[in-house]
Every structure is written in C-alpha cells, then in structure tokens.
Design an enzyme around this catalytic site. Structure first.
Site, PDB file in Angstrom:
ATOM      1  N   VAL A  36      33.376  43.064  40.227  1.00  0.00           N
ATOM      2  CA  VAL A  36      32.161  43.864  40.123  1.00  0.00           C
ATOM      3  C   VAL A  36      31.486  43.800  41.489  1.00  0.00           C
ATOM      4  CG1 VAL A  36      29.914  44.138  38.997  1.00  0.00           C
ATOM      5  CG2 VAL A  36      31.904  43.401  37.655  1.00  0.00           C
ATOM      6  N   ASP A  37      31.411  44.966  42.110  1.00  0.00           N
ATOM      7  CA  ASP A  37      30.891  45.057  43.476  1.00  0.00           C
ATOM      8  C   ASP A  37      29.488  45.678  43.391  1.00  0.00           C
ATOM      9  OD1 ASP A  37      30.748  45.251  46.229  1.00  0.00           O
ATOM     10  OD2 ASP A  37      32.147  46.898  46.400  1.00  0.00           O
ATOM     11  N   PHE A  39      35.675  41.862  51.921  1.00  0.00           N
ATOM     12  CA  PHE A  39      36.658  42.701  51.237  1.00  0.00           C
ATOM     13  C   PHE A  39      37.881  41.847  50.936  1.00  0.00           C
ATOM     14  CE2 PHE A  39      39.769  45.892  50.300  1.00  0.00           C
ATOM     15  CZ  PHE A  39      39.022  46.739  49.503  1.00  0.00           C
ATOM     16  N   GLU A  93      37.961  42.983  34.017  1.00  0.00           N
ATOM     17  CA  GLU A  93      37.878  43.722  35.289  1.00  0.00           C
ATOM     18  C   GLU A  93      38.147  42.765  36.448  1.00  0.00           C
ATOM     19  OE1 GLU A  93      38.093  46.253  36.873  1.00  0.00           O
ATOM     20  OE2 GLU A  93      36.260  47.163  37.628  1.00  0.00           O
ATOM     21  N   ASP A  94      38.709  43.300  37.532  1.00  0.00           N
ATOM     22  CA  ASP A  94      39.003  42.444  38.685  1.00  0.00           C
ATOM     23  C   ASP A  94      37.735  42.040  39.424  1.00  0.00           C
ATOM     24  OD1 ASP A  94      38.515  45.041  39.610  1.00  0.00           O
ATOM     25  OD2 ASP A  94      40.310  45.168  40.859  1.00  0.00           O
ATOM     26  N   ARG A 153      48.459  44.125  46.153  1.00  0.00           N
ATOM     27  CA  ARG A 153      48.163  43.762  44.761  1.00  0.00           C
ATOM     28  C   ARG A 153      49.054  42.614  44.278  1.00  0.00           C
ATOM     29  NH1 ARG A 153      44.783  47.697  42.455  1.00  0.00           N
ATOM     30  NH2 ARG A 153      45.170  49.829  43.091  1.00  0.00           N
ATOM     31  N   ASP A 189      43.582  45.577  45.730  1.00  0.00           N
ATOM     32  CA  ASP A 189      44.323  46.269  46.781  1.00  0.00           C
ATOM     33  C   ASP A 189      43.448  46.715  47.935  1.00  0.00           C
ATOM     34  OD1 ASP A 189      42.915  48.418  45.343  1.00  0.00           O
ATOM     35  OD2 ASP A 189      44.138  49.762  46.564  1.00  0.00           O
ATOM     36  N   LEU A 224      28.526  49.940  39.790  1.00  0.00           N
ATOM     37  CA  LEU A 224      28.479  51.333  39.318  1.00  0.00           C
ATOM     38  C   LEU A 224      29.617  51.637  38.336  1.00  0.00           C
ATOM     39  CD1 LEU A 224      27.596  53.055  42.730  1.00  0.00           C
ATOM     40  CD2 LEU A 224      26.073  52.769  40.761  1.00  0.00           C
ATOM     41  N   THR A 225      30.807  51.147  38.646  1.00  0.00           N
ATOM     42  CA  THR A 225      31.962  51.438  37.782  1.00  0.00           C
ATOM     43  C   THR A 225      31.777  50.820  36.400  1.00  0.00           C
ATOM     44  OG1 THR A 225      33.340  51.388  39.771  1.00  0.00           O
ATOM     45  CG2 THR A 225      34.499  51.319  37.666  1.00  0.00           C
TER      46      THR A 225
END
Ligand code: IMP
Length: 177
Positions: free
Chosen positions: A105-106, A155, A102-103, A168, A162, A109-110
C-alpha cells in the site's frame, strides 16, 4: 544471488525474514477467523508469492483462494488512482468473510478503490492484509488489518513486486538503486 547484486538491488528483507513474518501473520489471522470460511483475495500480479505463502501459514481447512486483476493507470513507479478491474472474482462473495491480500500500500488509492468496490458486494466482512506499507506517500487512509512491514519511501522490488514487470521472481525484497 551474486548476479542480482551487480544489478544494484540492495536487500531489504531476506527470504527468511519474510517467511518468519508471514508465519506470524498466518497465526494472527487464524486466531481471528479460526475455522470460519475465509476467502483470500490475491491482487494480481504483485501478491502471487505472498498469497501462496500466507495461505500455507493459516492452518485452517476453510480457506478459499480467489484472485483479482487490477490495472492502475500511471507511470511505472506511481499509481494515478484510476483503477480498472481486469480480472474479477470467479464467485460472489456475498455473506462471506473476505481478506484482501496485497503486496504494497503506497498512496492507498488502489486499495481505497478495491475495498469500496468489494463492500458493494455485501460480504460478511472485508479486511486487508498487506505485506508492505509506505505511509510517507499516503493520499488515502486505508486501514490495514494485517501488515507485514512498514517501509520508508523507497522503490522496492522482488517477492512479487516489479519494476517494468521485472524482478518479481526474486526471493527477497530489495531496493532498486
Ligand atoms: P497505490 O495505489 O499507490 O497504493 O499503489 C499500489 C500499487 O503500486 C501496488 O500494488 C504496486 O503494484 C505498486 N507499487 C507501489 N510502490 C511500489 C514499489 O515500491 N515497488 C513496486 N511496486 C509498487
């Protein structure tokens, strides 16, 4: 990259720094899995560059590549935790060693959703490799087995990440100011 600087993107990790860290992650993953069959699951679209480089940093002949498409409802900079699988794996992972790539983890939740979903498919193991982690925004604790960099609450774009589908393709990771 002069043009890009004009667009207020401040470089956070250069392409060289990213490449060096990925070489370390690849070596660590190879140390743990050796030549066992390993299914790398890239989460689209953000991980497309990361999985390409990570896969080449694992010197094993037993690596398989799969992709999963996820759509998370929310605005452009926030995820809501409501996740939909828009493209699924092409093969069952029952009995396989799975490593999700994964790019970032914020809120978590995802990945919380995805890791639970994959566990229901009875893999031999399922672990997570994330390039970036923003712990300050965590809502769900998701263990990250292999982590590139921990970043503050900024961010970031580039190297797969993106903002409104742009940036990207930048070879580095930068902060949108
Ligand atoms: P989470 O569910 O909040 O952990 O969100 C994870 C997803 O949100 C990532 O896979 C990214 O697609 C997106 N995201 C979170 N932070 C950033 C960022 O700083 N830049 C670009 N995308 C981000």
């Amino acid at each position: 990259m002069e043009q890009i600087e004009k667009k207020n993107i401040k470089e956070l990790y250069t392409a060289e720094v990213i490449a060096a860290r990925i070489r370390e992650l690849g070596a660590q993953i190879y140390q743990d899995y050796g030549d066992r069959e390993l299914v790398l699951v890239g989460v689209l679209k953000g991980s497309f560059l990361f999985i390409a480089d990570l896969a080449r940093a694992i010197p094993s002949t037993e690596v398989r590549i799969e992709f999963l498409g996820l759509a998370s409802y929310g605005d452009e900079t926030k995820s809501s935790g409501v996740v939909q699988i828009t493209a699924d794996l092409t093969k069952p992972v029952e009995g396989k060693h799975v490593l999700v790539v994964e790019d970032i983890v914020d809120t978590g939740l995802t990945m919380d959703y995805l890791m639970d979903n994959l566990r229901t498919r009875h893999p031999a193991s399922v672990k997570l490799c994330a390039l970036l982690h923003k712990p300050s925004r965590q809502k769900k604790h998701v263990p990250i087995d292999y982590l590139g960099f921990t970043i503050p609450d900024l961010f970031v774009v580039g190297y797969g990440l993106d903002f409104a589908q742009r940036y990207r393709n930048l070879p580095f990771i930068g902060v949108l100011e």
